[in-house]
Enzyme design. Structure first.
Site, PDB file in Angstrom:
ATOM      1  N   LYS A  28      -2.115  -1.405  -3.982  1.00  0.00           N
ATOM      2  CA  LYS A  28      -2.987  -0.239  -3.930  1.00  0.00           C
ATOM      3  C   LYS A  28      -2.167   1.043  -4.009  1.00  0.00           C
ATOM      4  O   LYS A  28      -1.177   1.125  -3.290  1.00  0.00           O
ATOM      5  CB  LYS A  28      -3.760  -0.293  -2.615  1.00  0.00           C
ATOM      6  CG  LYS A  28      -4.638   0.883  -2.330  1.00  0.00           C
ATOM      7  CD  LYS A  28      -5.208   0.757  -0.944  1.00  0.00           C
ATOM      8  CE  LYS A  28      -6.057   1.966  -0.644  1.00  0.00           C
ATOM      9  NZ  LYS A  28      -6.577   1.938   0.693  1.00  0.00           N
ATOM     10  N   LYS A  65       0.858  -1.183   0.000  1.00  0.00           N
ATOM     11  CA  LYS A  65       0.000   0.000   0.000  1.00  0.00           C
ATOM     12  C   LYS A  65       0.894   1.233   0.000  1.00  0.00           C
ATOM     13  O   LYS A  65       1.690   1.444   0.920  1.00  0.00           O
ATOM     14  CB  LYS A  65      -0.909   0.001   1.223  1.00  0.00           C
ATOM     15  CG  LYS A  65      -1.734   1.281   1.321  1.00  0.00           C
ATOM     16  CD  LYS A  65      -2.833   1.189   2.346  1.00  0.00           C
ATOM     17  CE  LYS A  65      -3.582   2.500   2.450  1.00  0.00           C
ATOM     18  NZ  LYS A  65      -4.721   2.407   3.360  1.00  0.00           N
TER      19      LYS A  65
HETATM   20  C1  PBG Z   1      -7.402   3.682   5.414  1.00  0.00           C
HETATM   21  C2  PBG Z   1      -7.766   3.449   4.005  1.00  0.00           C
HETATM   22  C3  PBG Z   1      -7.567   4.377   2.976  1.00  0.00           C
HETATM   23  C4  PBG Z   1      -8.135   3.822   1.830  1.00  0.00           C
HETATM   24  C5  PBG Z   1      -8.642   2.569   2.190  1.00  0.00           C
HETATM   25  N1  PBG Z   1      -8.380   2.343   3.545  1.00  0.00           N
HETATM   26  C6  PBG Z   1      -7.000   5.732   2.993  1.00  0.00           C
HETATM   27  C7  PBG Z   1      -5.688   5.990   3.555  1.00  0.00           C
HETATM   28  O1  PBG Z   1      -4.851   5.106   3.728  1.00  0.00           O
HETATM   29  O2  PBG Z   1      -5.463   7.159   3.881  1.00  0.00           O
HETATM   30  C8  PBG Z   1      -8.191   4.494   0.497  1.00  0.00           C
HETATM   31  C9  PBG Z   1      -9.181   3.998  -0.486  1.00  0.00           C
HETATM   32  C10 PBG Z   1      -9.474   4.913  -1.597  1.00  0.00           C
HETATM   33  O3  PBG Z   1      -8.821   5.957  -1.797  1.00  0.00           O
HETATM   34  O4  PBG Z   1     -10.423   4.592  -2.334  1.00  0.00           O
HETATM   35  N2  PBG Z   1      -6.703   2.810   6.119  1.00  0.00           N
END
Ligand code: PBG
Length: 335
Positions: free
Chosen positions: A259, A204
């Site tokens: 992601k 991520k």
């Molecule tokens: C938080 C989380 C995020 C997303 C999914 N879970 C945001 C972040 O890490 O700040 C983002 C998903 C998206 O942008 O569609 N843990």
């Protein structure tokens, strides 16, 4: 003129297989189906609540009654899974995010309701503290705003167990703390949740494409001047994603996630080539916002560009895709 097999033009004419629709279909390498899709939703407390998300045109936050209707649509369209993101009221947020593992919390109650009504729909839940903390970080912070790893893992493990107890099928830690997969896996085993899956957000990235999501769950204002650079990955790094995935597989992940998706197709491909584990990809909120707003403005063909982008994620090696386009895509695939 010869190609790598020593065969030259005109023996080889690449266009022969592209001449008709039937030929093109026969040699098609990647196919997309509704079974490849997972639909992320934003969950509000209360009843009959629905509020639009400005930066995600066409997507609403909804209370559970609305989500239940959405769930029914997903099943009718043959989409196998939903993933839930709660919007937590400000007065329930705290520095350490205890609300995250409240057995009577918004997410826990909603999982139970969805499971009771649609037992066959796969429920994926997000494990991270950002919807629950006043500072918008995914974990617990010290006096210098540094996110503490091991203390956070303890709370995430409680959160994961509360989701499993409520009936979640797949627990998806999206926080990027070290060691959380191992901790959650052993807690699940200890509590007899032998068949609860872990979908690890293994690679991520610290991406600015999450902006609209942070609007959606109201964590943007909380995060304010902060950022997530000391736990999410540096977009400049690829090799590091392979180490992340390897560790999470060893700690007991069943599926790994990359992601965002489109800016990280090389990562999806590398992970899928190197490891024998299903790879999912998350086409995130900012990716949705780009496609949708450019289409709404008339600059792009929404259907064609969306299908092309999702096809490319699958071609790169993803076996399933979390996408806010899932309902649209499943409709198009039907007709
Ligand atoms: C938080 C989380 C995020 C997303 C999914 N879970 C945001 C972040 O890490 O700040 C983002 C998903 C998206 O942008 O569609 N843990």
């Amino acid at each position: 003129m010869s190609n790598q097999n020593g065969i030259s033009f005109p023996s080889t004419r690449m266009r022969r297989v592209r001449r008709t629709d039937a030929l093109r279909r026969l040699v098609e390498e990647t196919t997309l189906s509704a079974s490849d899709l997972i639909y992320p939703v934003f969950l509000l407390s209360g009843k009959n609540q629905s509020t639009p998300i400005e930066s995600m045109p066409g997507i609403n936050r909804q209370s559970i009654d609305g989500i239940l209707k959405t769930a029914e649509k997903l099943l009718k369209l043959n989409i196998p899974a939903i993933t839930l993101f709660p919007v937590i009221a400000e007065h329930k947020k705290s520095i350490t995010g205890e609300e995250a593992y409240n057995p009577d919390g918004l997410i826990q109650k909603s999982i139970a309701k969805l499971k009771a009504e649609f037992p066959e729909l796969i429920i994926i839940t997000d494990v991270a503290l950002d919807p629950y903390t006043t500072h918008g970080q995914d974990g617990i912070i010290d006096e210098n705003n540094y996110v503490l790893n091991d203390a956070t893992v303890n709370i995430l493990t409680k959160q994961a167990i509360s989701h499993a107890q409520a009936g979640a099928d797949i627990i998806a830690p999206s926080d990027m703390m070290d060691g959380r997969i191992g901790s959650i896996r052993s807690a699940l085993e200890k509590e007899n949740f032998h068949n609860t899956l872990i979908l690890s957000y293994a690679a991520k990235y610290a991406s600015s494409f999450y902006g609209p999501f942070r609007d959606a769950v109201n964590s943007k204002t909380s995060l304010a001047a902060g950022n997530k650079y000391n736990y999410q990955m540096n977009p400049a790094n690829a090799l590091e994603s392979l180490r992340e995935v390897e560790l999470d597989i060893n700690e007991g992940a069943d599926i790994v996630m990359v992601k965002p998706a489109i800016p990280y197709l090389d990562i999806i491909s590398k992970v899928q080539t190197k490891f024998s584990i299903p790879v999912f990809a998350y086409q995130v909120s900012g990716e949705y916002a780009m496609l949708k707003s450019a289409s709404d403005a008339g600059y792009l063909d929404y259907k064609e560009c969306t299908l092309e982008s999702i096809m490319s994620i699958k071609r790169a090696g993803a076996s399933a895709i979390l996408t806010y386009h899932a309902l649209d895509v499943a409709h198009w695939l039907r007709s």
